[in-house]
Design a protein around this motif. Structure first.
Motif, PDB file in Angstrom:
ATOM      1  N   THR A 165       0.830  -1.215   0.000  1.00 46.54           N
ATOM      2  CA  THR A 165       0.000   0.000   0.000  1.00 46.54           C
ATOM      3  C   THR A 165       0.858   1.255   0.000  1.00 46.54           C
ATOM      4  OG1 THR A 165      -1.762  -1.152   1.191  1.00 46.54           O
ATOM      5  CG2 THR A 165      -1.792   1.253   1.245  1.00 46.54           C
ATOM      6  N   ALA A 166       1.893   1.276   0.839  1.00 45.22           N
ATOM      7  CA  ALA A 166       2.759   2.457   0.942  1.00 45.22           C
ATOM      8  C   ALA A 166       3.463   2.739  -0.385  1.00 45.22           C
ATOM      9  CB  ALA A 166       3.780   2.259   2.056  1.00 45.22           C
ATOM     10  N   PHE A 167       4.025   1.720  -1.001  1.00 46.27           N
ATOM     11  CA  PHE A 167       4.769   1.932  -2.244  1.00 46.27           C
ATOM     12  C   PHE A 167       3.844   2.285  -3.403  1.00 46.27           C
ATOM     13  CE2 PHE A 167       8.357   0.216  -0.008  1.00 46.27           C
ATOM     14  CZ  PHE A 167       9.464   0.709  -0.679  1.00 46.27           C
ATOM     15  N   SER A 168       2.697   1.615  -3.497  1.00 46.77           N
ATOM     16  CA  SER A 168       1.795   1.895  -4.617  1.00 46.77           C
ATOM     17  C   SER A 168       1.256   3.322  -4.541  1.00 46.77           C
ATOM     18  CB  SER A 168       0.640   0.893  -4.641  1.00 46.77           C
ATOM     19  OG  SER A 168      -0.121   0.958  -3.454  1.00 46.77           O
ATOM     20  N   ARG A 169       0.910   3.777  -3.336  1.00 50.54           N
ATOM     21  CA  ARG A 169       0.408   5.146  -3.190  1.00 50.54           C
ATOM     22  C   ARG A 169       1.514   6.166  -3.463  1.00 50.54           C
ATOM     23  NH1 ARG A 169      -3.403   4.585   2.267  1.00 50.54           N
ATOM     24  NH2 ARG A 169      -5.073   3.401   1.255  1.00 50.54           N
ATOM     25  N   ALA A 170       2.719   5.876  -2.998  1.00 49.23           N
ATOM     26  CA  ALA A 170       3.833   6.801  -3.225  1.00 49.23           C
ATOM     27  C   ALA A 170       4.129   6.944  -4.716  1.00 49.23           C
ATOM     28  CB  ALA A 170       5.077   6.313  -2.487  1.00 49.23           C
ATOM     29  N   ILE A 171       4.112   5.826  -5.443  1.00 49.49           N
ATOM     30  CA  ILE A 171       4.370   5.878  -6.887  1.00 49.49           C
ATOM     31  C   ILE A 171       3.309   6.697  -7.602  1.00 49.49           C
ATOM     32  CG2 ILE A 171       4.462   4.473  -8.983  1.00 49.49           C
ATOM     33  CD1 ILE A 171       5.753   2.256  -7.219  1.00 49.49           C
ATOM     34  N   ILE A 172       2.052   6.523  -7.218  1.00 48.76           N
ATOM     35  CA  ILE A 172       0.968   7.291  -7.834  1.00 48.76           C
ATOM     36  C   ILE A 172       1.154   8.788  -7.599  1.00 48.76           C
ATOM     37  CG2 ILE A 172      -1.513   7.792  -7.699  1.00 48.76           C
ATOM     38  CD1 ILE A 172      -1.922   4.782  -7.103  1.00 48.76           C
ATOM     39  N   VAL A 173       1.458   9.148  -6.351  1.00 47.94           N
ATOM     40  CA  VAL A 173       1.622  10.566  -6.006  1.00 47.94           C
ATOM     41  C   VAL A 173       2.833  11.163  -6.723  1.00 47.94           C
ATOM     42  CG1 VAL A 173       2.150  12.174  -4.133  1.00 47.94           C
ATOM     43  CG2 VAL A 173       0.458  10.369  -3.779  1.00 47.94           C
ATOM     44  N   LEU A 174       3.967  10.459  -6.702  1.00 45.64           N
ATOM     45  CA  LEU A 174       5.183  10.972  -7.331  1.00 45.64           C
ATOM     46  C   LEU A 174       5.015  11.143  -8.831  1.00 45.64           C
ATOM     47  CD1 LEU A 174       7.940   8.986  -5.397  1.00 45.64           C
ATOM     48  CD2 LEU A 174       7.478  11.435  -5.256  1.00 45.64           C
ATOM     49  N   ASN A 175       4.296  10.234  -9.464  1.00 45.55           N
ATOM     50  CA  ASN A 175       4.073  10.345 -10.908  1.00 45.55           C
ATOM     51  C   ASN A 175       3.228  11.569 -11.267  1.00 45.55           C
ATOM     52  OD1 ASN A 175       5.573   8.196 -11.929  1.00 45.55           O
ATOM     53  ND2 ASN A 175       3.953   6.719 -11.501  1.00 45.55           N
ATOM     54  N   ARG A 176       2.455  12.055 -10.305  1.00 46.28           N
ATOM     55  CA  ARG A 176       1.619  13.235 -10.552  1.00 46.28           C
ATOM     56  C   ARG A 176       2.322  14.543 -10.225  1.00 46.28           C
ATOM     57  NH1 ARG A 176      -4.142  11.099  -7.916  1.00 46.28           N
ATOM     58  NH2 ARG A 176      -4.626   9.567  -9.560  1.00 46.28           N
ATOM     59  N   LEU A 177       3.366  14.468  -9.390  1.00 48.81           N
ATOM     60  CA  LEU A 177       4.055  15.691  -8.973  1.00 48.81           C
ATOM     61  C   LEU A 177       5.127  16.099  -9.989  1.00 48.81           C
ATOM     62  CD1 LEU A 177       4.644  15.034  -5.150  1.00 48.81           C
ATOM     63  CD2 LEU A 177       2.990  16.596  -6.184  1.00 48.81           C
ATOM     64  N   PRO A 178       5.294  17.418 -10.197  1.00 50.08           N
ATOM     65  CA  PRO A 178       6.338  17.908 -11.117  1.00 50.08           C
ATOM     66  C   PRO A 178       7.698  17.954 -10.426  1.00 50.08           C
ATOM     67  CG  PRO A 178       5.092  19.761 -10.253  1.00 50.08           C
ATOM     68  CD  PRO A 178       4.458  18.521  -9.673  1.00 50.08           C
ATOM     69  N   VAL A 179       8.199  16.789 -10.035  1.00 52.50           N
ATOM     70  CA  VAL A 179       9.495  16.694  -9.346  1.00 52.50           C
ATOM     71  C   VAL A 179      10.376  15.695 -10.077  1.00 52.50           C
ATOM     72  CG1 VAL A 179       8.560  17.296  -7.079  1.00 52.50           C
ATOM     73  CG2 VAL A 179       8.626  14.890  -7.780  1.00 52.50           C
ATOM     74  N   TYR A 180      11.693  15.748  -9.787  1.00 56.64           N
ATOM     75  CA  TYR A 180      12.611  14.796 -10.402  1.00 56.64           C
ATOM     76  C   TYR A 180      12.390  13.414  -9.778  1.00 56.64           C
ATOM     77  CZ  TYR A 180      16.787  12.269 -11.669  1.00 56.64           C
ATOM     78  OH  TYR A 180      17.637  11.313 -12.144  1.00 56.64           O
ATOM     79  N   LYS A 181      12.241  12.405 -10.626  1.00 61.09           N
ATOM     80  CA  LYS A 181      11.946  11.067 -10.094  1.00 61.09           C
ATOM     81  C   LYS A 181      12.481   9.932 -10.943  1.00 61.09           C
ATOM     82  CE  LYS A 181       7.358  11.809 -12.057  1.00 61.09           C
ATOM     83  NZ  LYS A 181       7.298  13.257 -11.940  1.00 61.09           N
TER      84      LYS A 181
END
Length: 368
Positions: free
Chosen positions: A91-107
């Motif tokens: 749950t933690a990793f899947s939610r983090a990936i979703i959020v990071l993919n939406r944010l305009p940050v380096y990833k």
């Protein structure tokens, strides 16, 4: 209240997570310092300084969001993998990936690792096909990043991903692709210039041993196992994967005992089996269930019922908390056979009742 003594495994966990805590501390300290200077410049009316500090703060925030998130996730992952609470990790990793993919940050360089660890959480729960898909996605991205950067720093990540995808293929019965993936990983590391990453040969060689063992090729299985053990003996272990390194030692022992048992050489298998049974339970996971079952089956066929039951009981302690894992169901059938062979048919019904309380608890939690 007196403090509880740390087990060696928990000591490894602390050692492994320490670099992440230090990284978090350094990054947050830098952000706080830049923010302080930025606010001070605003208060004093220094527009030029405020603009400069604001620009630096924006760039650092863009750069630091993903690594900070990753560090927190890895600390969280180590804790809950130790507890075998794979659902929370997923749950933690899947939610983090979703959020990071939406944010305009380096990833870009962090996403393959996050996908790989999400795949591990799925693999540990027995969801082999979805784990395979995640590993393939992570490997594709990592290979692309490695080709563009032409840097050796991706070697370790690529080898870990080759190993993880091979294990998923192995669990799905795709032995040919598993063997090819492991061979690709080993070729990357067997170059003399890549000795720094030699430790990562150990899991690749161990997985190759399992593949050949499953195919009935015991001489090849033993050869790969000996290479894995040699790497573990001679190569310094990266501090960031200390718990995984200890797990590798135990998995090598299980594989060694299984090879001896399949050859009928129980004089060699017995002391290794006894050593395995003396290990702390935290070193084992749902990924160990199949190995325990296979070794227990060899002992049952040899009428070594004491050791087979000890192995099944160790695995049963893990399986009871994961009743829907496919290996748990197979373990249950194997335990039934053990009880029948030892004239204890009356205990089969009691043993099978372990699933009912779990189902009731799950239903109650869902209703709540």
């Amino acid at each position: 209240m007196p403090g509880k003594a740390l087990t060696p495994y928990k000591g490894d966990l602390i050692k492994s997570t320490m670099p992440y805590y230090l990284t978090i501390a350094v990054m947050i300290s830098i952000l706080v310092a830049i923010t302080y200077f930025f606010l001070s410049a605003l208060v004093t009316g220094s527009v030029g300084s405020a603009t400069s500090y604001g620009l630096v703060l924006g760039i650092l925030t863009w750069l630091y969001i993903t690594p900070l998130t990753t560090c927190f996730l890895y600390i969280y992952m180590y804790k809950h993998l130790h507890d075998r609470n794979y659902g929370l990790v997923e749950t933690a990793f899947s939610r983090a990936i979703i959020v990071l993919n939406r944010l305009p940050v380096y990833k870009a360089s962090y996403i393959p690792g996050l996908l790989s660890n999400l795949g591990l959480a799925r693999l540990a729960q027995g969801h082999y096909q979805s784990a395979e898909s995640l590993f393939r996605d992570a490997l594709s991205q990592a290979e692309g990043l490695s080709a563009r950067s032409r840097s050796k720093r991706w070697l370790a990540s690529l080898c870990v991903l080759y190993n993880n995808l091979a294990v998923a293929c192995l669990r799905l019965g795709n032995y040919v692709e598993a063997d090819l993936l492991l061979e690709r990983g080993m070729k990357l590391l067997e170059n003399e210039k890549n000795q720094r990453y030699r430790f990562y040969l150990a899991p690749l060689q161990l997985a190759a041993s399992v593949v050949h063992s499953e195919l009935g090729e015991l001489p090849a299985a033993e050869e790969h196992l000996h290479k894995a053990q040699e790497v573990l003996r001679q190569t310094p272990r990266p501090s960031s994967i200390s718990p995984s390194a200890r797990l590798l030692d135990v998995q090598c022992d299980i594989q060694q005992a299984l090879i001896h048992a399949r050859r009928g050489d129980f004089a060699k298998a017995d002391p290794i089996c006894d050593h395995i049974l003396q290990q702390e339970s935290a070193l084992f996971s749902t990924m160990s269930l199949k190995s325990f079952k296979l070794l227990a089956t060899e002992y049952m066929n040899h009428q070594g019922y004491d050791r087979s039951e000890a192995l099944l009981e160790s695995a049963y302690a893990i399986a009871r908390d994961h009743p829907f894992h496919p290996d748990s169901q197979e373990l249950l059938s194997c335990f039934e056979k053990q009880l029948q062979l030892t004239d204890r048919q009356s205990e089969v019904k009691d043993m099978r009742s372990w699933l009912r309380p779990v189902l009731i608890e799950t239903k109650t939690d869902t209703q709540t």
